[in-house]
Design an enzyme around this catalytic site. Structure first.
Site, PDB file in Angstrom:
ATOM      1  N   LYS A 102      48.417  39.712  36.513  1.00  0.00           N
ATOM      2  CA  LYS A 102      47.920  39.964  37.862  1.00  0.00           C
ATOM      3  C   LYS A 102      48.863  39.290  38.847  1.00  0.00           C
ATOM      4  CE  LYS A 102      43.752  39.638  40.732  1.00  0.00           C
ATOM      5  NZ  LYS A 102      42.310  39.251  40.752  1.00  0.00           N
ATOM      6  N   ASP A 121      32.500  40.542  43.474  1.00  0.00           N
ATOM      7  CA  ASP A 121      32.939  41.941  43.535  1.00  0.00           C
ATOM      8  C   ASP A 121      32.476  42.682  42.284  1.00  0.00           C
ATOM      9  OD1 ASP A 121      34.169  44.247  44.480  1.00  0.00           O
ATOM     10  OD2 ASP A 121      36.141  43.710  43.672  1.00  0.00           O
TER      11      ASP A 121
END
Length: 270
Positions: free
Chosen positions: A52, A172
């Site tokens: 990431k 999220d």
């Protein structure tokens, strides 16, 4: 997607082979077969890892941007390590480079029969499409609501509950941020993407977490979302009760009702 961002990431990662998986507002996710520490002779071509990368934002002051990127990257890495210590299923942290916005972690999940990545969203869509294709067989059980789906949704609720019992909110929760790993012919949910996660003792924050996931399921799986959400909450409640935390569950449940009411009011007002 900017070619320059990918080029920058490859330069920071010593030009190892990278395959772009996805790009969000804050980060790009790559897949690679290269381990950050093992020599090439010890690396397996069948083992994959996830990287990431949080790219720099040119509109921010360079000093401030460095602080934000480094802080968010290291915060997410610390959280992944904490989840591993707690035994909560999430990608295992391998390496972190805070100043350059890089997190290296294990690759999780698998492939569904239709070739798609085994996210919860893709699994539910696969089941729903399979049901649509056999609408002429009305006497057959509904594939989209079979025992496998019920088991998966209950386990998803349990996974979220374990997170909340540790006073961690995801921030999220969507069906895209839940990956299914297969063990002994059973799908086990694993939460991913903790970029917006935080620690909180507030039942309100945990209720909002649940509400976000509830609305995501309604949005992406409108026909069957009522059953999905019911099974999810059953697994969530059961995990709290097994942890002797019924009082906390009751408070979160009450707050969830309040959050739903506020959400409906906002919808009515546009």
């Amino acid at each position: 997607m900017s070619v320059q961002l990918i080029t920058t990431a490859q330069e920071l990662l010593n030009n190892i082979p990278l395959n772009v998986i996805s790009q969000g507002a804050e980060a790009i996710v790559f897949e690679t077969q290269t381990h950050p520490f093992l020599p090439k002779s010890n690396q397996s071509p069948t083992t994959k890892f996830i990287i990431k990368y949080r790219p720099r934002k040119p509109y921010r002051h360079p000093t401030l941007d460095l602080q934000i990127v480094s802080s968010r990257t290291q915060s997410e890495a610390r959280l992944l390590h904490k989840l591993y210590q707690l035994g909560i299923k999430a990608p295992k942290l391998i390496a972190v480079d805070g100043p350059n916005g890089i997190i290296w972690m294990e690759s999780v999940g698998g492939t569904l029969p239709n070739g798609e990545t085994s996210s919860l969203k893709n699994m539910l869509w696969f089941k729903e499409k399979s049901q649509e294709e056999r609408e002429d067989q009305r006497n057959e059980p509904n594939i989209a609501l079979d025992d496998e789906v019920k088991d998966i949704m209950s386990k998803v609720g349990g996974a979220v509950a374990k997170l909340h019992l540790a006073n961690i909110v995801h921030g999220d929760l969507t069906s895209s941020n839940i990956i299914l790993d297969q063990h002994n012919d059973k799908w086990e949910p694993m939460l991913i993407d903790f970029g917006l996660s935080s620690y909180s003792l507030l039942a309100e924050d945990e209720a909002v977490d649940l509400y976000v996931l509830e609305r995501a399921l309604i949005s992406t799986h409108p026909i069957y979302s009522k059953s999905y959400n019911e099974w999810l909450l059953q697994g969530y409640e059961r995990t709290f009760r097994e942890a002797a935390a019924s009082k906390k569950f009751t408070e979160i449940s009450r707050r969830l009702q309040d959050v739903r009411l506020r959400g409906r009011k906002r919808s009515m007002l546009g």
